[in-house]
Write a protein that holds these residues in place. Sequence first.
Motif, mmCIF file in Angstrom:
data_model
loop_
_atom_site.group_PDB
_atom_site.id
_atom_site.type_symbol
_atom_site.label_atom_id
_atom_site.label_comp_id
_atom_site.label_asym_id
_atom_site.label_seq_id
_atom_site.Cartn_x
_atom_site.Cartn_y
_atom_site.Cartn_z
ATOM 1 N N GLU A 151 5.240 -12.101 6.106
ATOM 2 C CA GLU A 151 4.618 -13.319 6.603
ATOM 3 C C GLU A 151 3.213 -13.491 6.030
ATOM 4 O O GLU A 151 2.533 -12.520 5.731
ATOM 5 C CB GLU A 151 4.577 -13.307 8.120
ATOM 6 C CG GLU A 151 3.882 -12.095 8.700
ATOM 7 C CD GLU A 151 4.045 -12.024 10.196
ATOM 8 O OE1 GLU A 151 3.723 -13.007 10.875
ATOM 9 O OE2 GLU A 151 4.502 -10.993 10.684
ATOM 10 N N LYS A 152 2.830 -14.731 5.904
ATOM 11 C CA LYS A 152 1.474 -15.040 5.448
ATOM 12 C C LYS A 152 0.716 -15.627 6.632
ATOM 13 O O LYS A 152 1.238 -16.483 7.349
ATOM 14 C CB LYS A 152 1.497 -16.056 4.309
ATOM 15 C CG LYS A 152 2.088 -15.526 3.037
ATOM 16 C CD LYS A 152 2.015 -16.562 1.942
ATOM 17 C CE LYS A 152 2.613 -16.022 0.664
ATOM 18 N NZ LYS A 152 2.506 -16.992 -0.428
ATOM 19 N N ILE A 192 2.596 -1.966 10.086
ATOM 20 C CA ILE A 192 2.391 -2.215 8.667
ATOM 21 C C ILE A 192 3.543 -1.626 7.875
ATOM 22 O O ILE A 192 3.957 -0.498 8.105
ATOM 23 C CB ILE A 192 1.041 -1.627 8.213
ATOM 24 C CG1 ILE A 192 -0.063 -2.346 8.970
ATOM 25 C CG2 ILE A 192 0.844 -1.779 6.716
ATOM 26 C CD1 ILE A 192 -1.403 -1.698 8.886
ATOM 27 N N ASP A 193 4.078 -2.419 6.934
ATOM 28 C CA ASP A 193 5.211 -1.972 6.091
ATOM 29 C C ASP A 193 4.952 -0.624 5.481
ATOM 30 O O ASP A 193 3.913 -0.266 5.065
ATOM 31 C CB ASP A 193 5.466 -2.971 4.944
ATOM 32 C CG ASP A 193 6.043 -4.278 5.464
ATOM 33 O OD1 ASP A 193 6.479 -4.315 6.607
ATOM 34 O OD2 ASP A 193 6.038 -5.246 4.684
ATOM 35 N N ASN A 244 -3.311 -11.969 5.479
ATOM 36 C CA ASN A 244 -2.108 -11.240 5.084
ATOM 37 C C ASN A 244 -1.346 -12.160 4.139
ATOM 38 O O ASN A 244 -0.828 -13.188 4.548
ATOM 39 C CB ASN A 244 -1.262 -10.914 6.315
ATOM 40 C CG ASN A 244 -0.119 -9.983 5.993
ATOM 41 O OD1 ASN A 244 -0.344 -8.856 5.588
ATOM 42 N ND2 ASN A 244 1.098 -10.451 6.176
ATOM 43 N N ASP A 245 -1.337 -11.802 2.860
ATOM 44 C CA ASP A 245 -0.601 -12.612 1.901
ATOM 45 C C ASP A 245 0.566 -11.800 1.365
ATOM 46 O O ASP A 245 0.958 -10.801 1.953
ATOM 47 C CB ASP A 245 -1.516 -13.125 0.784
ATOM 48 C CG ASP A 245 -2.165 -12.008 -0.028
ATOM 49 O OD1 ASP A 245 -1.651 -10.882 -0.018
ATOM 50 O OD2 ASP A 245 -3.178 -12.284 -0.685
ATOM 51 N N SER A 246 1.112 -12.203 0.255
ATOM 52 C CA SER A 246 2.301 -11.530 -0.272
ATOM 53 C C SER A 246 2.017 -10.123 -0.785
ATOM 54 O O SER A 246 2.939 -9.356 -1.009
ATOM 55 C CB SER A 246 2.918 -12.372 -1.384
ATOM 56 O OG SER A 246 1.963 -12.592 -2.403
ATOM 57 N N LYS A 247 0.758 -9.767 -0.966
ATOM 58 C CA LYS A 247 0.429 -8.458 -1.516
ATOM 59 C C LYS A 247 -0.175 -7.493 -0.508
ATOM 60 O O LYS A 247 0.185 -6.336 -0.461
ATOM 61 C CB LYS A 247 -0.533 -8.606 -2.693
ATOM 62 C CG LYS A 247 0.069 -9.321 -3.871
ATOM 63 C CD LYS A 247 -0.905 -9.372 -5.006
ATOM 64 C CE LYS A 247 -0.298 -10.109 -6.177
ATOM 65 N NZ LYS A 247 -1.204 -10.221 -7.285
ATOM 66 N N GLU A 248 -1.153 -7.964 0.285
ATOM 67 C CA GLU A 248 -1.860 -7.008 1.133
ATOM 68 C C GLU A 248 -2.462 -7.646 2.382
ATOM 69 O O GLU A 248 -2.668 -8.845 2.450
ATOM 70 C CB GLU A 248 -2.956 -6.291 0.342
ATOM 71 C CG GLU A 248 -4.066 -7.171 -0.155
ATOM 72 C CD GLU A 248 -5.055 -6.448 -1.053
ATOM 73 O OE1 GLU A 248 -4.971 -5.230 -1.232
ATOM 74 O OE2 GLU A 248 -5.928 -7.129 -1.589
ATOM 75 N N THR A 306 -4.796 -2.705 3.017
ATOM 76 C CA THR A 306 -3.573 -1.904 2.919
ATOM 77 C C THR A 306 -2.407 -2.827 2.591
ATOM 78 O O THR A 306 -2.596 -4.017 2.335
ATOM 79 C CB THR A 306 -3.303 -1.111 4.219
ATOM 80 O OG1 THR A 306 -2.285 -0.151 3.965
ATOM 81 C CG2 THR A 306 -2.915 -2.017 5.368
ATOM 82 N N HIS A 307 -1.188 -2.270 2.654
ATOM 83 C CA HIS A 307 0.019 -3.046 2.410
ATOM 84 C C HIS A 307 0.109 -4.181 3.421
ATOM 85 O O HIS A 307 -0.417 -4.095 4.523
ATOM 86 C CB HIS A 307 1.265 -2.171 2.530
ATOM 87 C CG HIS A 307 1.230 -0.979 1.645
ATOM 88 N ND1 HIS A 307 1.382 -1.052 0.287
ATOM 89 C CD2 HIS A 307 1.040 0.324 1.917
ATOM 90 C CE1 HIS A 307 1.296 0.144 -0.231
ATOM 91 N NE2 HIS A 307 1.085 1.011 0.737
#
Length: 186
Positions: free
Chosen positions: A95-96, A185-186, A157-161, A89-90
């Motif tokens: 944060e990574k 979750i955003d 959790n990276d910059s995309k998902e 998901t998003h």
Amino acid sequence: MIETNASPSEQSSPFYNTNKKFCLTFENFIKEHQGFSEGKYNAWSYSVIGKITTSKTWILEYKKSTLTSGNLLFSSKTQNLFVSAIWKTHRLENEKFVIRKKNLNDLFFKIFNSKFKALDNISKYTLISKNKSKSISDLTTILRPLLISGEVYQISNDSKELVIELRTDKHYFDIFKKLRDSNIID
């Protein structure tokens, strides 16, 4: 739609029936949440994917493969089973981080790199992050039963998902629903 790709001789197998039941349960769950699913199954494997779009889009993917050595001289006990569940998901906030099972190198890295942290009361895993935020804490609280059982392979959790990788042949829809309904979750 999830369909079988089994030969007629496979369809009387108890393994086929187990995989069929797993896939139909998955398909029904996705339909109940206004999503769509597709995939294939037989006596030896399944590969299914579902997409649920509510306030957040979730992709759920489950795979199972039974592999044999291919050698008639060895016992069938040498079969290997691979099971995987991936929930995507998003991303969480901006944060990574990565949560994965500990390995021997982590002791060394922890001394020289402040990004390596321990998870609260879960000694099997390492958190690699600049800081330990409330979002990470909330996430690990929801996933705690899977972390304790060792069924979590990796959470990233990276910059995309946000990607949660499990090694299990269970659905864990109850835990998924808690995660989906949380506000972390955003």
